[in-house]
Design an enzyme around this catalytic site. Structure first.
Site, mmCIF file in Angstrom:
data_model
loop_
_atom_site.group_PDB
_atom_site.id
_atom_site.type_symbol
_atom_site.label_atom_id
_atom_site.label_comp_id
_atom_site.label_asym_id
_atom_site.label_seq_id
_atom_site.Cartn_x
_atom_site.Cartn_y
_atom_site.Cartn_z
ATOM 1 C CG HIS A 187 -5.970 8.403 -7.099
ATOM 2 N ND1 HIS A 187 -5.675 7.229 -7.755
ATOM 3 C CD2 HIS A 187 -4.772 8.944 -6.744
ATOM 4 C CE1 HIS A 187 -4.360 7.065 -7.795
ATOM 5 N NE2 HIS A 187 -3.799 8.082 -7.187
ATOM 6 C CE LYS A 223 -2.446 10.360 -19.558
ATOM 7 N NZ LYS A 223 -3.299 10.344 -20.769
ATOM 8 C CE LYS A 269 -3.455 -2.534 -0.200
ATOM 9 N NZ LYS A 269 -3.981 -2.719 -1.568
ATOM 10 C CG HIS A 277 -8.740 3.508 -2.265
ATOM 11 N ND1 HIS A 277 -9.022 2.747 -1.161
ATOM 12 C CD2 HIS A 277 -8.429 2.615 -3.251
ATOM 13 C CE1 HIS A 277 -8.901 1.458 -1.456
ATOM 14 N NE2 HIS A 277 -8.525 1.357 -2.721
ATOM 15 C CE1 TYR A 321 -8.644 -1.668 -18.953
ATOM 16 C CE2 TYR A 321 -7.469 -0.028 -17.639
ATOM 17 C CZ TYR A 321 -8.336 -0.346 -18.669
ATOM 18 O OH TYR A 321 -8.894 0.652 -19.432
#
Length: 262
Positions: free
Chosen positions: A144, A136, A121, A147, A184
């Site tokens: 985001h 970005k 984490k 979390h 992904y």
């Protein structure tokens, strides 16, 4: 003022003294200070990073992202295997499992994979840095940052106080989700030619939502049944999952359902 400071010191001392003696010597575990400093640096990067990049060109991180994402797939697969096999060999109950604080090989094996999960984490904070370097900034949302920033505290507490027991369920499910998620991202980093194979992004968000619902049910069950696992930890996880379900549901609606209606 002196009395207030002494109270703070007493709370701090109790925080560090009441932890799992097995995990206290491990990196970043004994005191909340290191992880708090990491969090503050992270917030500074989120705040200052976009400003520093404002008049600069996006950094080309294609190779770095491919290596990073597939390395995270490997780490997640390793942790998933360790959570699954150690729980199986230890005859863990899926519904109620107290923490084994002994120094038996299996108890230490479970504690070690909990530490690796916590450390992962910390590593995942890099996701935000990569977004900022690539300009970005639309990806650096409240969801985001919330979390990523809070997970390091949740799992610091997990390793500090409950390295094993019911904690394994969160690690097991989340590492599986991260195998899919970082696969992904790794494929997406290869380039535009991969986009036709990445039609399943929407289902990835659904999978993330599903895991939080599972955690909510799991901790909720343990809150209302007799289980020798700290209710305080289950309460924190339960409340945290509620916030994530709300935020991820909002993201899902805005990203897929709202656009479809338009």
């Amino acid at each position: 003022m002196a009395s207030a400071w002494q109270s703070v010191l007493r709370v701090y001392q109790r925080t560090v003294d009441d932890g799992d003696k097995r995990t206290d010597p491990w990196p970043l575990v004994y005191s909340p200070v290191p992880v708090s400093l990491i969090f503050l640096v992270y917030l500074c990067v989120v705040r200052v990073g976009p400003r520093l990049m404002k008049h600069k060109q996006p950094v080309d991180l294609r190779v770095v992202l491919i290596i990073y994402n597939f390395a995270m797939v490997g780490l997640s697969a390793y942790m998933f295997y360790e959570f699954l096999v150690t729980a199986w060999l230890s005859s863990y109950s899926l519904l109620c499992q107290p923490v084994d604080y002994s120094s038996s090989p299996l108890a230490l094996r479970m504690a070690r994979v909990c530490w690796w999960f916590f450390f992962s984490k910390v590593v995942e904070l890099s996701d935000t840095v990569f977004f900022i370097l690539r300009k970005k900034n639309n990806q650096v949302t409240f969801l985001h940052v919330y979390h990523h920033g809070t997970m390091i505290f949740n799992w610091w507490a997990g390793v500090k106080y409950v390295a094993g027991g019911q904690s394994f369920f969160i690690g097991l499910v989340n590492t599986f989700v991260h195998i899919v998620m970082y696969s992904y991202y790794g494929l997406a980093a290869i380039g535009p030619d991969m986009q036709k194979y990445l039609w399943w992004k929407r289902y990835l968000t659904s999978l993330q939502l599903l895991q939080f619902l599972l955690f909510l049910l799991h901790t909720g069950y343990n809150l209302f049944t007799e289980c020798d696992f700290p209710d305080a930890m289950n309460t924190v996880v339960f409340g945290y999952c509620v916030t994530l379900i709300i935020l991820f549901s909002r993201f899902y609606y805005q990203s897929y359902l709202s656009k479809k209606q338009k």
